[in-house]
Design an enzyme around this catalytic site. Structure first.
Site, PDB file in Angstrom:
ATOM      1  N   HIS A   8      39.992  44.091 -12.322  1.00 51.06           N
ATOM      2  CA  HIS A   8      39.284  44.812 -13.380  1.00 51.06           C
ATOM      3  C   HIS A   8      40.181  44.942 -14.597  1.00 51.06           C
ATOM      4  O   HIS A   8      41.405  44.995 -14.492  1.00 51.06           O
ATOM      5  CB  HIS A   8      38.823  46.198 -12.912  1.00 51.06           C
ATOM      6  CG  HIS A   8      39.906  47.018 -12.281  1.00 51.06           C
ATOM      7  ND1 HIS A   8      40.336  46.806 -10.980  1.00 51.06           N
ATOM      8  CD2 HIS A   8      40.658  48.030 -12.751  1.00 51.06           C
ATOM      9  CE1 HIS A   8      41.301  47.657 -10.690  1.00 51.06           C
ATOM     10  NE2 HIS A   8      41.524  48.410 -11.756  1.00 51.06           N
ATOM     11  N   HIS A  54      40.751  47.548 -17.672  1.00 50.35           N
ATOM     12  CA  HIS A  54      40.447  48.836 -18.294  1.00 50.35           C
ATOM     13  C   HIS A  54      40.256  48.598 -19.792  1.00 50.35           C
ATOM     14  O   HIS A  54      41.101  47.958 -20.428  1.00 50.35           O
ATOM     15  CB  HIS A  54      41.619  49.810 -18.150  1.00 50.35           C
ATOM     16  CG  HIS A  54      41.937  50.203 -16.747  1.00 50.35           C
ATOM     17  ND1 HIS A  54      41.578  51.427 -16.226  1.00 50.35           N
ATOM     18  CD2 HIS A  54      42.588  49.558 -15.751  1.00 50.35           C
ATOM     19  CE1 HIS A  54      42.010  51.523 -14.972  1.00 50.35           C
ATOM     20  NE2 HIS A  54      42.633  50.398 -14.659  1.00 50.35           N
TER      21      HIS A  54
END
Ligand code: 5GP
Ligand code: ZN
Length: 139
Positions: free
Chosen positions: A101, A103
Site C-alpha cells: 500500500h 499512504h
C-alpha cells in the site's frame, strides 16, 4: 498471507468495510482509520502482494498512478498544501499490514508531522563506499 487472512484483500473484496474513495481496474483507495492528518488515505492494488519487493511492475505502476490521481484530488478538494507518499516495506521499516500500500498523506502548513530523521552531513568516504557496493563494484 492473502485472501481471507489479509485485511486489505478483505477491503478490496468488500467483506471488510472501508471508506472507499477511488477505484479502477487494478486499484482501490480508502481512508486510513488512524489518520496522520485529515484526509490520510491508502492506495492498494486489487491483487495481493506483500510489499514493494514482491509487487509486479504492472500493479506498482497502477498503484502509483492512482496515488498521483488522489494527491491531485486532495489538493483540489481538501486544499492540501503538500502531499507525502509513504511506503513501508518490511516490519523494520514500520510495515504493519502486509498487502502492498501507498499512504497518501495530505499536508497542511500548520500540521504537526515531523521528518522522522535529523538531517546531518554523512561521512563522504562511507557514502562513496556504499555507492560503490550498490553499483556492484568490488571492494
Ligand atoms: P503500514 O503500517 O503497514 O505502513 O500501514 C498500515 C495502515 O493501515 C496504518 O496506517 C493503519 O492505520 C491502517 N489500518 C489498519 N487497520 C485498518 C483497517 O481496518 N481499516 C483501514 N481503513 N485502515 C487500517
Ligand atoms: Zn492482501
Amino acid at each position: 498471507m492473502a485472501g481471507a487472512d489479509c485485511l486489505f484483500c478483505g477491503i478490496v473484496d468488500g467483506s471488510i468495510p472501508s471508506q472507499t474513495i477511488d477505484s479502477d481496474e487494478h486499484t482501490v483507495a480508502f481512508m486510513d482509520i488512524n489518520p496522520a492528518t485529515p484526509g490520510h488515505a491508502l492506495v492498494v492494488p486489487r491483487g495481493h502482494s506483500a510489499d514493494l519487493l514482491e509487487i509486479s511492475a504492472e500493479d506498482l505502476t497502477a498503484t502509483t498512478l492512482a496515488a498521483q490521481r488522489l494527491s491531485r484530488r486532495m489538493k483540489d478538494v481538501l486544499g492540501a498544501d503538500g502531499i507525502n507518499l509513504i511506503n513501508a516495506c518490511g516490519a523494520t521499516a514500520w510495515q504493519t499490514v502486509f498487502h502492498f500500500h501507498i499512504h497518501v498523506v495530505p499536508r497542511y502548513q500548520d500540521d504537526p508531522l515531523k521528518l522522522p530523521w535529523v538531517p546531518e552531513a554523512g561521512d563522504p568516504d562511507e557514502i562513496a563506499a556504499i555507492a560503490a557496493r550498490l553499483r556492484g563494484e568490488n571492494g
